[in-house]
Design a protein around this motif. Structure first.
Motif, PDB file in Angstrom:
ATOM      1  N   ARG A 167       0.836  -1.209   0.000  1.00  0.00           N
ATOM      2  CA  ARG A 167       0.000   0.000   0.000  1.00  0.00           C
ATOM      3  C   ARG A 167       0.872   1.261   0.000  1.00  0.00           C
ATOM      4  NH1 ARG A 167      -2.592  -3.610   3.495  1.00  0.00           N
ATOM      5  NH2 ARG A 167      -4.709  -4.213   2.841  1.00  0.00           N
ATOM      6  N   SER A 168       1.959   1.208  -0.712  1.00  0.00           N
ATOM      7  CA  SER A 168       2.985   2.246  -0.697  1.00  0.00           C
ATOM      8  C   SER A 168       2.440   3.649  -0.956  1.00  0.00           C
ATOM      9  CB  SER A 168       4.046   1.920  -1.751  1.00  0.00           C
ATOM     10  OG  SER A 168       4.942   2.989  -1.917  1.00  0.00           O
ATOM     11  N   LEU A 169       2.594   4.509   0.031  1.00  0.00           N
ATOM     12  CA  LEU A 169       2.242   5.910  -0.158  1.00  0.00           C
ATOM     13  C   LEU A 169       3.187   6.567  -1.154  1.00  0.00           C
ATOM     14  CD1 LEU A 169       1.044   8.631   2.102  1.00  0.00           C
ATOM     15  CD2 LEU A 169       3.357   8.935   1.215  1.00  0.00           C
ATOM     16  N   VAL A 170       4.453   6.172  -1.116  1.00  0.00           N
ATOM     17  CA  VAL A 170       5.423   6.775  -2.031  1.00  0.00           C
ATOM     18  C   VAL A 170       5.058   6.432  -3.473  1.00  0.00           C
ATOM     19  CG1 VAL A 170       7.844   6.911  -2.697  1.00  0.00           C
ATOM     20  CG2 VAL A 170       7.233   6.703  -0.275  1.00  0.00           C
ATOM     21  N   ARG A 171       4.741   5.170  -3.732  1.00  0.00           N
ATOM     22  CA  ARG A 171       4.367   4.770  -5.095  1.00  0.00           C
ATOM     23  C   ARG A 171       3.168   5.587  -5.590  1.00  0.00           C
ATOM     24  NH1 ARG A 171       2.381  -0.418  -4.393  1.00  0.00           N
ATOM     25  NH2 ARG A 171       0.322   0.543  -4.282  1.00  0.00           N
ATOM     26  N   ASP A 172       2.155   5.690  -4.753  1.00  0.00           N
ATOM     27  CA  ASP A 172       0.977   6.456  -5.144  1.00  0.00           C
ATOM     28  C   ASP A 172       1.312   7.931  -5.336  1.00  0.00           C
ATOM     29  OD1 ASP A 172      -0.473   4.124  -4.993  1.00  0.00           O
ATOM     30  OD2 ASP A 172      -1.313   4.538  -3.012  1.00  0.00           O
ATOM     31  N   SER A 173       2.190   8.474  -4.493  1.00  0.00           N
ATOM     32  CA  SER A 173       2.519   9.903  -4.560  1.00  0.00           C
ATOM     33  C   SER A 173       3.231  10.275  -5.852  1.00  0.00           C
ATOM     34  CB  SER A 173       3.379  10.304  -3.359  1.00  0.00           C
ATOM     35  OG  SER A 173       2.677  10.124  -2.148  1.00  0.00           O
ATOM     36  N   VAL A 174       4.040   9.356  -6.374  1.00  0.00           N
ATOM     37  CA  VAL A 174       4.787   9.663  -7.601  1.00  0.00           C
ATOM     38  C   VAL A 174       4.052   9.171  -8.847  1.00  0.00           C
ATOM     39  CG1 VAL A 174       6.996   9.697  -6.400  1.00  0.00           C
ATOM     40  CG2 VAL A 174       6.197   7.558  -7.448  1.00  0.00           C
ATOM     41  N   GLY A 175       2.842   8.652  -8.654  1.00  0.00           N
ATOM     42  CA  GLY A 175       1.994   8.323  -9.798  1.00  0.00           C
ATOM     43  C   GLY A 175       2.331   7.054 -10.534  1.00  0.00           C
ATOM     44  N   ILE A 176       2.890   6.066  -9.831  1.00  0.00           N
ATOM     45  CA  ILE A 176       3.193   4.779 -10.466  1.00  0.00           C
ATOM     46  C   ILE A 176       2.055   3.808 -10.149  1.00  0.00           C
ATOM     47  CG2 ILE A 176       4.762   2.805 -10.535  1.00  0.00           C
ATOM     48  CD1 ILE A 176       7.042   4.690  -9.913  1.00  0.00           C
ATOM     49  N   PRO A 177       1.397   3.235 -11.158  1.00  0.00           N
ATOM     50  CA  PRO A 177       0.307   2.286 -10.901  1.00  0.00           C
ATOM     51  C   PRO A 177       0.840   0.928 -10.444  1.00  0.00           C
ATOM     52  CG  PRO A 177       0.662   2.515 -13.254  1.00  0.00           C
ATOM     53  CD  PRO A 177       1.574   3.510 -12.594  1.00  0.00           C
ATOM     54  N   PHE A 178      -0.083   0.079 -10.006  1.00  0.00           N
ATOM     55  CA  PHE A 178       0.257  -1.273  -9.563  1.00  0.00           C
ATOM     56  C   PHE A 178      -0.599  -2.216 -10.396  1.00  0.00           C
ATOM     57  CE2 PHE A 178       1.281  -3.716  -5.381  1.00  0.00           C
ATOM     58  CZ  PHE A 178       2.451  -4.190  -5.951  1.00  0.00           C
ATOM     59  N   GLU A 179       0.005  -2.881 -11.365  1.00  0.00           N
ATOM     60  CA  GLU A 179      -0.742  -3.618 -12.375  1.00  0.00           C
ATOM     61  C   GLU A 179      -0.732  -5.114 -12.105  1.00  0.00           C
ATOM     62  OE1 GLU A 179       0.316  -0.440 -15.967  1.00  0.00           O
ATOM     63  OE2 GLU A 179       1.299  -2.413 -15.904  1.00  0.00           O
TER      64      GLU A 179
END
Length: 548
Positions: A167-179
């Motif tokens: 549930r990475s906040l960093v991933r979501d913050s930089v706009g990288i999706p999780f496919e």
């Protein structure tokens, strides 16, 4: 801007591996985690050879092997009959020929102890709540808002490693999706005592029309694992429910009791399309989610952490920033392969149609009987056979006279028996490389020794002797070469056979801290190889090596 060049968000096995690699190579980092302390849930259990080699370079593998349970093999059962099996422990060319059962909290504690020895700490109950990336030009940076005890702090760092989970906040913050996808099943786990289980440390897969039962031996008990129809419940399953499923799907005569951990969850097969956004590098569960099959999530995360750690340390210490282009180029394909492997195994478990089940069982019998199942499955799980030959951190080169064919750019270095001559007590090439240092491997007689001395003097002048080493290997069939190397930090050993070549053909190779051959050349190409190594002194005081 803060004096600390790297912020690591997340102190699970991935984040701690990255932090230990950074500190071990002379680069301090700050580590934060929103949890109150190290994890206590034994989520991951199995460490395979690839991850164990990374942990060995970090100095923690020996701590783990002392308490771990070596797993002997795996078997597959249908309608109460054994349809296939594989044996573990037969891998060659590694100090870890088979997988070890090590509950994840044990791995985390060992890494945390090592981080402390290296001079690092973890700031617990400190959460990253906002991340902003500044892109463009040489002044790229990351600004992070940290919250701890009701107070907020804003820090700006040149680099951020995001190891903050699925549930990475960093991933979501930089706009990288999780496919990827989520399996339409609920999975139940229970760790406890299992009376009636075989004494052999074998992982059993009982595949029934109603669902799967997996039994995994642990150092002090067993884990049972089931899939069930999906529901909305989130509470841990009761011991009574686990026992009922055990009776329905197991071989009979098994009783589960004294459970110390149970869990109910869904499993995913996902990989992020990017592992990097400028100065932000993401690792572990933040960029790949695995099914439980094969225990690949923990292993892939540890290798992510080690990889991003040594590469960042190299860049901070003056290496070419383009080295970081290889992080995603190498780790994403490895993650895709591991996720796909687990996904395929899980789909195989969940087959329901009788015809499909019959075909699966027949194929597995044949693959097991011919040995093909073992030859294909074990290297895939061990993750030692990764091919980085297309990586930007590997120099594509024509054949170099004298270099053995096994020393291939983009692949793990082969092992070779060596006799110590100077500066070491190690008796094999892999023992030298297990130190996790940039290594210039120089092979040959007299003139090769002169090249080795020049390389060692260059590293001394740069002040990078804590992170790089020169190993001069003298051929077995020549007299001991007399080269004036007194006062030079040069390791000398003799080849115990002809594994590394013949005396008439000297050569030089650069082996990365992860043991991968990155470039090779004739001695005349030494300068090009030296250009790949760090050029700045450490930012932290070097810690004495764990190896003689």
């Amino acid at each position: 801007m803060t004096a600390t060049p790297v912020l690591v968000v997340g102190a699970g096995p991935t984040g701690l591996s990255a932090a230990c690699a950074l500190w071990d190579l002379g680069v301090p980092c700050r580590v934060v985690d929103r949890r109150p302390g190290p994890g206590i849930a034994p989520k991951g259990l199995v460490l395979w050879s690839g991850a164990l080699e990374c942990l060995d370079r970090l100095g923690v593998a020996e701590k783990l092997t002392g308490t771990a349970l070596p797993l002997a093999g795996a078997s597959y059962w249908s309608k109460g009959r054994r349809i296939a099996g594989v044996r573990f422990g037969g891998l060659t060319g590694t100090a870890f020929p088979g997988p070890l059962c090590v509950p994840q909290p044990v791995t985390e504690r060992a890494l945390l102890e090592r981080l402390t020895e290296l001079g690092g700490t973890v700031e617990w109950e400190t959460e990253a709540t906002a991340v902003t990336v500044r892109r463009g030009g040489p002044e790229e940076s990351v600004t992070v808002t940290l919250s701890a005890g009701g107070a907020e702090e804003t820090v700006t760092v040149p680099w951020l490693v995001a190891a903050d989970g699925a549930r990475s906040l960093v991933r979501d913050s930089v706009g990288i999706p999780f496919e990827g996808h989520t399996f339409d099943r609920t999975f139940l786990i229970g760790d406890g005592r299992l009376e009636g289980a075989t004494e052999e440390a074998e992982v059993q897969h009982h595949i029934t029309p109603e669902g799967v039962l997996v039994i995994v031996p642990q150092p002090d008990g067993h884990r049972v694992f089931f899939d069930t129809e999906p529901d909305e419940r989130t509470d841990p399953p009761s011991e009574e429910l686990l026992q009922r499923l055990l009776d329905e799907r197991g071989p009979g005569g098994l009783r589960l009791h004294g459970t110390w951990w149970t869990s109910r969850f869904r499993v995913h097969a996902k990989v992020a399309p990017r592992f990097r956004e400028g100065p932000v590098l993401l690792a572990g569960d933040a960029v790949h989610a695995h099914t439980t099959a094969g225990g690949q999530g923990l292993n892939t995360g540890v290798q992510d952490g080690y990889d991003v750690g040594w590469k960042l340390a190299t860049v901070v210490r003056g290496g070419d920033p383009a080295l970081l282009d290889s992080y995603e180029a190498e780790r994403r394909p490895a993650s895709v392969r591991a996720v796909a492997n687990g996904d395929q195994q899980t789909r195989m478990w969940l087959l329901r149609r009788p015809a499909a089940r019959l075909l699966r069982n027949t194929v597995m019998r044949v693959l097991s009987a011919t040995g093909l199942l073992e030859r294909k499955a074990i290297p895939l799980l061990a993750q030692l056979d990764l091919d980085h030959s297309g990586s930007p951190a590997v120099a594509a080169s024509d054949a170099v006279t004298g270099v053995p064919r096994t020393l291939r750019p983009g692949r793990r270095s082969p092992d070779a028996a060596l006799a110590p001559v100077r500066g070491t007590a190690a008796t094999s090439l892999h023992d030298h490389l297990a130190a996790g240092r940039h290594t210039l491997l120089v092979y040959g007689a007299g003139p090769a020794g002169e090249a080795a001395v020049r390389a060692a003097e260059t590293l001394r002048e740069r002040g990078v002797g804590d992170t790089a080493q020169v190993l001069w290997v003298q051929p077995a069939d020549t007299a001991a070469a007399q080269v004036p190397y007194e006062g030079v930090e040069l390791i000398v050993a003799r080849d115990q056979g002809r594994t590394l070549g013949a005396a008439a053909f000297p050569w030089v190779a650069y082996v990365r801290p992860d043991g991968v051959v990155a470039a090779r050349s004739a001695p005349a190409g030494l300068d090009a190889l030296l250009a790949r190594l760090p050029s700045r002194e450490p930012l932290t005081a070097p810690v004495p090596s764990l190896r003689p």
